[in-house]
Design a protein around this motif. Structure first.
Motif, short mmCIF file in Angstrom:
data_model
loop_
_atom_site.label_atom_id
_atom_site.label_comp_id
_atom_site.label_asym_id
_atom_site.label_seq_id
_atom_site.Cartn_x
_atom_site.Cartn_y
_atom_site.Cartn_z
N ARG A 108 0.85 -1.19 0.00
CA ARG A 108 0.00 0.00 0.00
C ARG A 108 0.88 1.24 0.00
O ARG A 108 1.69 1.44 0.92
N PHE A 109 0.72 2.10 -1.01
CA PHE A 109 1.49 3.33 -1.13
C PHE A 109 0.65 4.46 -0.55
O PHE A 109 -0.45 4.74 -1.03
N THR A 110 1.18 5.11 0.48
CA THR A 110 0.35 5.99 1.30
C THR A 110 0.66 7.47 1.18
O THR A 110 -0.04 8.29 1.78
N GLU A 111 1.70 7.85 0.44
CA GLU A 111 2.07 9.25 0.32
C GLU A 111 2.22 9.65 -1.14
O GLU A 111 2.23 8.81 -2.03
N SER A 112 2.36 10.93 -1.38
CA SER A 112 2.54 11.45 -2.73
C SER A 112 4.02 11.49 -3.11
O SER A 112 4.90 11.43 -2.23
N LEU A 113 4.26 11.55 -4.42
CA LEU A 113 5.60 11.75 -4.98
C LEU A 113 6.55 10.59 -4.69
O LEU A 113 7.77 10.76 -4.67
N ILE A 114 6.03 9.39 -4.49
CA ILE A 114 6.89 8.21 -4.39
C ILE A 114 7.36 7.88 -5.80
O ILE A 114 6.55 7.65 -6.69
N HIS A 115 8.68 7.86 -6.01
CA HIS A 115 9.16 7.77 -7.38
C HIS A 115 10.53 7.08 -7.44
O HIS A 115 11.21 6.91 -6.43
N GLY A 116 10.90 6.68 -8.65
CA GLY A 116 12.21 6.09 -8.87
C GLY A 116 12.40 4.74 -8.21
O GLY A 116 13.50 4.38 -7.80
N TRP A 117 11.32 3.93 -8.14
CA TRP A 117 11.39 2.66 -7.43
C TRP A 117 11.02 1.52 -8.37
O TRP A 117 10.58 1.73 -9.50
N GLY A 118 11.20 0.29 -7.91
CA GLY A 118 10.84 -0.86 -8.71
C GLY A 118 10.62 -2.11 -7.87
O GLY A 118 11.23 -2.26 -6.81
N ILE A 119 9.75 -2.97 -8.34
CA ILE A 119 9.51 -4.28 -7.72
C ILE A 119 9.70 -5.33 -8.80
O ILE A 119 9.11 -5.22 -9.88
N THR A 151 0.62 11.90 -6.53
CA THR A 151 1.21 11.46 -7.78
C THR A 151 2.24 10.39 -7.48
O THR A 151 3.10 10.56 -6.61
N MET A 152 2.15 9.26 -8.18
CA MET A 152 3.15 8.19 -8.12
C MET A 152 3.78 8.11 -9.51
O MET A 152 3.06 7.96 -10.50
N PHE A 153 5.10 8.19 -9.60
CA PHE A 153 5.66 8.29 -10.94
C PHE A 153 7.05 7.65 -11.04
O PHE A 153 7.73 7.41 -10.04
N THR A 154 7.42 7.37 -12.28
CA THR A 154 8.74 6.85 -12.65
C THR A 154 9.07 5.60 -11.85
O THR A 154 9.93 5.61 -10.97
N PHE A 155 8.41 4.50 -12.18
CA PHE A 155 8.69 3.24 -11.50
C PHE A 155 8.53 2.09 -12.48
O PHE A 155 7.94 2.22 -13.55
N THR A 156 9.07 0.94 -12.08
CA THR A 156 9.06 -0.25 -12.92
C THR A 156 8.54 -1.45 -12.13
O THR A 156 8.94 -1.67 -10.99
N LEU A 157 7.64 -2.20 -12.75
CA LEU A 157 7.17 -3.48 -12.23
C LEU A 157 7.53 -4.53 -13.28
O LEU A 157 7.03 -4.47 -14.40
N GLN A 158 8.39 -5.48 -12.91
CA GLN A 158 8.93 -6.39 -13.92
C GLN A 158 9.06 -7.81 -13.39
O GLN A 158 9.41 -8.02 -12.23
N ASP A 159 8.77 -8.76 -14.28
CA ASP A 159 8.91 -10.19 -13.97
C ASP A 159 8.06 -10.56 -12.75
O ASP A 159 8.55 -11.18 -11.80
N GLN A 177 -8.37 11.76 -7.62
CA GLN A 177 -7.35 12.77 -7.90
C GLN A 177 -5.94 12.18 -7.89
O GLN A 177 -4.98 12.87 -8.21
N ILE A 178 -5.80 10.92 -7.52
CA ILE A 178 -4.48 10.28 -7.57
C ILE A 178 -4.14 9.98 -9.03
O ILE A 178 -4.97 9.50 -9.79
N ALA A 179 -2.89 10.26 -9.41
CA ALA A 179 -2.44 10.01 -10.77
C ALA A 179 -1.17 9.17 -10.75
O ALA A 179 -0.33 9.30 -9.85
N VAL A 180 -1.04 8.31 -11.74
CA VAL A 180 0.14 7.45 -11.88
C VAL A 180 0.71 7.69 -13.27
O VAL A 180 -0.03 7.66 -14.27
N TRP A 181 2.03 7.93 -13.36
CA TRP A 181 2.60 8.16 -14.68
C TRP A 181 4.07 7.77 -14.69
O TRP A 181 4.69 7.55 -13.66
#
Length: 480
Positions: A108-119, A151-159, A177-181
């Motif tokens: 669960r992502f609970t804050e804004s501007l979480i970015h540059g991450w990957g799972i 806003t949640m942005f710049t992330f990768t979900l792979q494999d 109003q939440i946006a993902v990009w």
């Protein structure tokens, strides 16, 4: 070692050593086992995994390595504001996170501007298959649940592999109003035991969600109760090698991307989608969106009950262009297979329609827009010289039919009565220095709109196909 005091001293020493290993800044890789994650499928690893994730997301990033095995959790793993981190398993067939509590997210992502991450490289599942909707919308593996205008942005979900949940990746439906990009979803499988969407990014159209990418994704929609892909207000939505399999689409569509610009589908495919009731059904829907589809396939739909099955539709001022691709399949229930339709159908290039798919969609949809360009049936804009003879045309003949010699008998040129495609034309021209004392008759075998160029006369007649069942004489006259 004996005695309570000695036991405590040993524990403190071991714990200090563990903390030293974790805090070594020179080592960007952290092992979840060092935080106590057991991954035996029985032990509740919630607290240990939360501690590991909190550390990696609050200490400036790095990579958290999960062990092989099954990591059992009983509440959501919370992720607050953070950047520059990765969570990596040993592969989606070797590392599993199992949520044991119903109607509960995994991450669960609970804050804004979480970015540059990957799972990467793990499986997300629930102990029992989840049902969603109504009071049960929270069985979501990657759940964006921040405050309003997040806003949640710049992330990768792979494999990754998602199973047994309601939705796999989704925005909280109550927080539009939440946006993902700026996201990449790659090499990922959404299993048939998902009951809801594989990807649901629906936000207010005033917010916008640029740069959403799916690459090499497989969606088994067998148990789906809503569209597998739902995106609103996207800009630059790119689906490459996305394959849908199965699904029953009596009351919802397989994919819906609405109010989005620059939507591109490259080599996407839907296999054996099913409808079992009458009415007009749609598979891929793009309302108020601009869509280009290249090399896409719709294979072997299973239809019962009659009605109209529409594969790709861009309605409500949507724009659609198709380049290449293939539609296969037939139906025996009296219904129709319509490959495409749009409020603005811009172009159709070299699309193969095999089996029962309709080339002329107006035969069942009425007076709807046809493509401005359709090179699959682009008539050669050339001249065939006929001379002094009678001719029976086919739909593949050249547009201009030129009789350039003196006629020695009454001649006929017969228009095609099969293979008609809306908009094809034939221009019959009689223009010889000495026309001859005989007539040239254009015979319309479909709708009996015959026209005769009189003996001794130079003249022309222009016919246009209307749908697949009528010729229209739109112009005719004589030359001096």
């Amino acid at each position: 070692v004996t005695g309570t005091s000695a036991t405590v001293n040993v524990y403190v020493a071991l714990n200090r050593k563990r903390e030293e290993r974790i805090s070594e800044d020179a080592t960007p890789f952290l092992n979840a086992a060092d935080f106590g994650v057991v991954a035996d499928g029985t032990t509740d690893d919630t607290a240990s995994l939360q501690a590991a994730v909190t550390y990696i997301t609050t200490k400036g990033g790095g990579t958290l390595v999960l062990p092989a095995g099954t990591i059992k959790i009983t509440s959501a793993i919370s992720i607050g504001f953070s950047q520059g981190w990765k969570i990596v398993g040993q592969g989606k067939e070797r590392t599993t996170i199992t949520q044991a509590t119903n109607n509960t997210p995994i991450f669960r992502f609970t804050e804004s501007l979480i970015h540059g991450w990957g799972i990467y490289s793990l499986r997300c599942t629930w102990a029992t298959q989840q049902t969603g909707g109504g009071a049960n919308p929270n069985s979501v593996a990657i759940y964006f649940d921040g405050p309003d205008s997040s806003t949640m942005f710049t992330f990768t979900l792979q494999d990754l592999l998602f199973q047994n949940g309601y939705r796999a990746i989704a925005i909280n439906p109550a927080a539009n109003q939440i946006a993902v990009w700026g996201t990449w979803i790659r090499d990922t499988v959404f299993g048939g035991s998902l009951t809801g969407a594989a990807l649901r990014l629906q936000c207010n159209t005033s917010v916008g969600q640029p740069n959403i990418n799916l690459d090499n994704v497989y969606i088994d929609a067998e148990d789906a109760t809503e569209p597998s892909i739902q995106i609103v207000a996207g800009t630059g939505v790119n689906l490459r090698g996305v394959e849908f399999n199965k699904g029953l689409y009596n009351s919802f569509v397989q994919m819906e991307i609405g109010s989005s610009t620059a939507v591109s589908l490259l080599n996407c495919r839907s296999e054996v989608p099913e409808v079992s009731t009458a009415g007009t059904k749609t598979l891929w829907s793009f309302p108020n969106s601009d869509v280009v589809a290249v090399g896409c396939q719709i294979a072997a739909p299973v239809c019962a009950g009659g009605g109209i099955f529409r594969a790709i539709v861009a309605g409500t001022n949507g724009r659609l262009s198709l380049f290449g691709g293939e539609f296969n399949g037939t139906r025996s229930d009296g219904g129709s297979l319509v490959p495409y339709n749009a409020d603005n159908l811009e172009a159709v290039f070299n699309v193969q329609l095999n089996g029962g798919w309709l080339r002329n969609i107006r035969t069942v949809l009425g007076n709807v827009p046809m493509p401005r360009v359709d090179t699959s049936f682009l008539q050669p804009d050339c001249t065939q010289t006929r001379g002094d003879t009678s001719v029976t045309l086919t739909s593949s003949d050249y547009r201009y039919q030129y009789f350039n010699q003196t006629l020695t008998a009454n001649r006929t040129i017969t228009l095609p009565n099969t293979g008609l495609v809306d908009g094809i034309e034939f221009h019959v021209i009689r223009y010889a220095g000495t026309p001859g004392a005989f007539t040239l008759q254009v015979v319309d075998p479909v709708s009996s709109k015959n026209y005769t160029i009189a003996s001794g006369t130079k003249g022309f007649a222009r016919y246009r196909a209307v749908g697949s069942g009528e010729w229209l004489l739109i112009d005719a006259g004589t030359f001096p």
